[in-house]
Design an enzyme around this catalytic site. Sequence first.
Site, mmCIF file in Angstrom:
data_model
loop_
_atom_site.group_PDB
_atom_site.id
_atom_site.type_symbol
_atom_site.label_atom_id
_atom_site.label_comp_id
_atom_site.label_asym_id
_atom_site.label_seq_id
_atom_site.Cartn_x
_atom_site.Cartn_y
_atom_site.Cartn_z
ATOM 1 N N LYS A 32 0.941 -1.420 0.203
ATOM 2 C CA LYS A 32 0.006 -0.232 0.082
ATOM 3 C C LYS A 32 1.092 1.208 0.000
ATOM 4 O O LYS A 32 0.830 2.344 -1.107
ATOM 5 C CB LYS A 32 -0.852 0.007 1.230
ATOM 6 N N ARG B 257 -10.019 -0.208 8.117
ATOM 7 C CA ARG B 257 -9.249 -1.301 8.904
ATOM 8 C C ARG B 257 -10.495 -1.888 9.521
ATOM 9 O O ARG B 257 -10.233 -3.325 9.621
ATOM 10 C CB ARG B 257 -8.257 -0.655 9.635
ATOM 11 N N ARG C 294 11.460 -6.437 5.134
ATOM 12 C CA ARG C 294 11.304 -4.731 5.208
ATOM 13 C C ARG C 294 11.693 -4.825 7.275
ATOM 14 O O ARG C 294 12.540 -3.110 7.355
ATOM 15 C CB ARG C 294 9.204 -4.337 5.529
ATOM 16 N N ARG D 259 11.052 0.071 12.369
ATOM 17 C CA ARG D 259 9.089 -0.405 13.503
ATOM 18 C C ARG D 259 9.594 -1.079 14.156
ATOM 19 O O ARG D 259 9.556 -2.285 13.832
ATOM 20 C CB ARG D 259 8.500 -0.781 11.944
ATOM 21 N N ARG E 91 -0.392 -9.564 13.544
ATOM 22 C CA ARG E 91 -1.113 -8.980 12.460
ATOM 23 C C ARG E 91 -1.697 -9.279 11.302
ATOM 24 O O ARG E 91 -2.838 -8.580 10.889
ATOM 25 C CB ARG E 91 -0.028 -7.482 11.701
#
Length: 189
Positions: A14, A89, A128, A134, A145
């Site tokens: 996204k 969401r 990532r 993060r 998640r």
Amino acid sequence: MKYLVLFGPPGSGKGTQSENIIKKYGYGHISTGDVLRAEMANKTELGKTAKDYIEKGQLVPDSLIIDMLAKTLDGFKEANGIIFDGFPRTTAQAVALKEMLKARGADVTVMLNLIVEEQELITRLLKRGETSGRSDDNLETIQKRLDTYNSQTAPVIDFYEKEGKLANIKGVGTIDGIFALVCKEIDAK
Ligand code: ADP
């Protein structure tokens, strides 16, 4: 003015596709994840509350997100279009967005649903995590998640399908190839 919902599980691309849309179409961009990370970095009350949920791979409560979104949306009065990235969401957020846009005489133009299978998502997110810094890009939180996505977020697809707004896009391939599919859907509306 087009209102795009850029949708898909964590790691579906996204953020990457948002950047391309911004470059080509000049739309405003609202990423609830980015706004929350900025709140966390500034150690605001919202940021402190959000941190606990984010690090457990859970969603931040709808009421907090909807308030935050309404404030952010007001900052985009002059844009040609808006990309909602990581929002809605939950179905409650989708209903709230519909009401917010209705108050502006508008509605969501299209939901761009990036489809990527789970193993590929895990691979991308772990990669990532090596550089993102993060705190939620680790295997344990990634799995939570994905569970949260499947149970609470995926039903949002049905909401937009019923509205006649759903566009499914294969989110695997080259970034440019996927972007071409994204543009086709945007230009068709
Ligand atoms: P992802 O790569 O997982 O899609 P985001 O940057 O969009 O990441 O969001 C990171 C985290 O912020 C989510 O896992 C969730 O805890 C929280 N978050 C972001 N957007 C929302 C939202 N619309 N509603 C509830 N929580 C959200």
